[in-house]
Motif scaffolding. Structure first.
Motif, short mmCIF file in Angstrom:
data_model
loop_
_atom_site.label_atom_id
_atom_site.label_comp_id
_atom_site.label_asym_id
_atom_site.label_seq_id
_atom_site.Cartn_x
_atom_site.Cartn_y
_atom_site.Cartn_z
N TYR A 20 -7.57 0.97 1.15
CA TYR A 20 -7.60 1.79 2.36
C TYR A 20 -8.94 1.72 3.07
O TYR A 20 -9.00 1.51 4.27
N GLY B 160 -0.03 7.73 0.71
CA GLY B 160 -1.46 7.82 0.40
C GLY B 160 -2.32 7.50 1.62
O GLY B 160 -3.32 8.17 1.90
N GLU B 161 -1.93 6.48 2.36
CA GLU B 161 -2.69 6.11 3.55
C GLU B 161 -2.56 7.19 4.63
O GLU B 161 -3.53 7.49 5.33
N LEU C 297 -5.42 1.97 -3.67
CA LEU C 297 -5.55 2.82 -2.49
C LEU C 297 -7.02 3.00 -2.12
O LEU C 297 -7.39 2.95 -0.94
N PRO D 83 0.84 -1.20 0.00
CA PRO D 83 0.00 0.00 0.00
C PRO D 83 0.87 1.25 0.00
O PRO D 83 1.99 1.24 0.54
N SER D 84 0.37 2.31 -0.59
CA SER D 84 1.09 3.58 -0.58
C SER D 84 1.06 4.16 0.84
O SER D 84 -0.01 4.56 1.33
#
Length: 556
Positions: free
Chosen positions: A88, A42-43, A84, A38-39
């Motif tokens: 997320y 971004g998270e 994402l 996961p980014s």
């Protein structure tokens, strides 16, 4: 904070996607995808934005009031990265809908607190051995004096290993039938003394940043307060929850095609072939303009389906299944059409066009699970013959109004397993057609096709009116879904007071493409209509505005 403010704030936070120094720009997101993680940036951005509050009803301290607003906010995440968006939080939304629909006040408060604190919730409906036939699931929750004892395995669950809560679909009765399953809300704290093992991570071709793992339970004791709703109500609760999630996810994914179209249009403007820009080649121009029309068509159906959950909840079992089937299909097909213009660059995994390939890999993943295309058509088939006989009144204009306010909250108690009508297709039969001879002719063809499909549905024998029906029934359901999309586009056009959406060009091209997919052999759209649509496409690109119904100013 209004939805417009929240959307603009997310756009600002994500910044310029082309900036190589942007931690959530194209370069960084592609790097995270290559690593299969996961980014992190971004998270963090979504944590700082309080994105979990988008899934929590306002009465529980969140921001969720209406489904089309949630679609708009989440679209900005999907515009950047499907992994994402899905990884997320959208899984949390899919899980939490069950609790908002039937949970106790304490369960709802508990889950709201978790999401507002930035936590995640996972949902486990299916088992690999049984696919979409979740009534055959073997995962058990056996009654004990103090609650339930869990035994069995749930595979391919997003965020299972980092969620603060799990919503699980479990067998609570060994007998066959729809009353044999229930929904449970539990989590790592309930299993702190052991009884659950995390399965190894599943690696995928698309959404590689999503953490897909699984849960293996062995005599795990959970309290009686874990039961969501009534025991044996699991299938009904799941089917009602599916109506909400199926109605929302396709509209979020529209942002993904927006980015694909923007990427290919930028290439076509800058690349020269045969001493001309690629954009000036007739085939390339036609593909790009057609993709724009398809995006608007998909967004029209997505808007109608999301607002139907509020305005026509008794019909969401049909609109939700149709939008999840057709929009996903059209988004993927249109992205594939665009890939032809990119040519070999479509395969390159770095550089300014690489995000297109990532989106094209990610898009099909959204059609899996309980909302897969076959499952959606199987939901439609048993209902369509009855709706063919009595479709009900045409839909209100409010169904097709972008940014239109609705009474806050989803009327979960009014969502029904079987639709009480189909107001959407009724729009095609209204006598007040646009004052345009070309569109009137198209609507005449589509209306006649609707009547022919209804007649064929009424002639189906009983065995062909079930999820076990043959190919002919599935083809009829497919055609019906296309007609619903055409009706939605017409509804959006009629509801628009002025501007581009009120003009005939986009509607004419969108209806023409629908009629062509139905093999109706319509006449080509007038050249001035395709020219107007092409000009609007270029205007939005030059001004960096979104290609959807909202025409938003974007960053970069």
């Amino acid at each position: 904070m209004t939805v417009d403010t929240r959307v603009r704030e997310l756009i600002r936070r994500f910044g310029d996607p082309a900036d190589p120094a942007n931690p959530v720009g194209r370069v960084a997101l592609l790097a995270a995808d290559e690593q299969g993680e996961p980014s992190a940036a971004g998270e963090w951005l979504l944590d700082d934005h309080g994105f979990g509050a988008e899934f929590v009803p306002v009465e529980l301290g969140g921001r969720f009031t209406q489904l089309d607003d949630l679609v708009r906010v989440a679209r900005e995440v999907f515009r950047r990265d499907v992994g994402l968006g899905l990884g997320y939080g959208i899984t949390s939304f899919m899980a939490s809908v069950n609790v908002w629909a039937a949970g106790t006040p304490q369960q709802r408060k508990q889950l709201a607190g978790l999401l507002l604190d930035g936590g995640k919730v996972s949902v486990g409906y299916h088992e690999l051995a049984h696919g979409n036939d979740f009534l055959r699931n073997e995962f058990r929750a056996d009654r004990t004096p103090d609650g339930y004892r869990l035994n069995g395995t749930k595979q391919v669950i997003n965020n299972a290993d980092r969620a603060g809560a799990w919503v699980l679909f479990a067998r609570t009765d060994p007998a066959p039938g729809a009353r044999s399953h229930s929904v449970l809300l539990t989590g790592p704290e309930d299993c702190a003394d052991g009884g659950v093992t995390f399965l190894p991570r599943y690696r995928t071709t698309g959404v590689r940043g999503c953490r897909l793992t699984g849960l293996d339970f062995r005599d795990c004791e959970i309290p009686s307060g874990s039961l969501v709703g009534a025991e044996g109500q699991g299938a009904e609760l799941a089917l009602r929850s599916f109506q909400v999630t199926r109605s929302a996810l396709p509209g979020m994914a529209v942002g993904t095609l927006d980015t694909c179209l923007r990427t290919v249009l930028g290439f076509a403007l800058g690349r020269r072939l045969y001493r001309r820009r690629v954009l000036d080649l007739p085939h390339a121009a036609s593909v790009l303009t057609g993709a724009f029309a398809d995006l608007l068509l998909c967004d029209s159906l997505a808007l109608a389906a999301a607002r139907a959950v509020h305005l026509l909840p008794g019909q969401s079992s049909v609109t939700g299944a149709a939008v999840k089937y057709l929009v996903q299909k059209l988004l993927t097909r249109t992205a594939n059409d665009l890939s032809v213009i990119l040519g070999a660059r479509f395969y390159v995994r770095e550089g300014e066009h690489a995000l297109f390939g990532k989106h094209l890999r990610d898009l099909p993943v959204l059609s899996l699970g309980h909302a897969g295309p076959t499952a959606c058509l199987a939901t439609l088939i048993p209902q369509l013959p009855r709706l063919a006989r009595n479709p009900g009144s045409p839909a209100p204009d409010a169904l097709f109004t972008p940014r239109g306010p609705l009474t806050p909250g989803i009327p979960y108690d009014r969502l029904t397993v079987t639709a009480d009508g189909d107001a959407l297709t009724g729009v095609l039969e209204e006598s007040s057609a646009p004052n345009d001879s070309y569109i009137q002719d198209l609507l005449g063809q589509l209306s006649r096709e609707l009547n022919a499909v209804r007649k064929a549905l009424l002639a189906l024998p009983p065995a062909e009116r079930t999820p076990l029906a043959g190919p002919a029934s599935f083809q009829l359901a497919d055609r019906y879904a296309h007609l619903m999309a055409a009706a939605a586009a017409l509804g959006v056009h009629r509801a628009a007071a002025d501007g581009f959406l009120a003009a005939p060009a986009w509607l004419a091209v969108a209806l023409h493409r629908t009629a062509s997919r139905l093999s109706l052999r319509p006449a080509p759209p007038p050249t001035d209509y395709t020219a107007q649509l092409h000009a609007e496409l270029l205007r939005r690109h030059d001004e960096n505005r979104s290609f959807d119904l909202y025409d938003l100013r974007l960053n970069g």
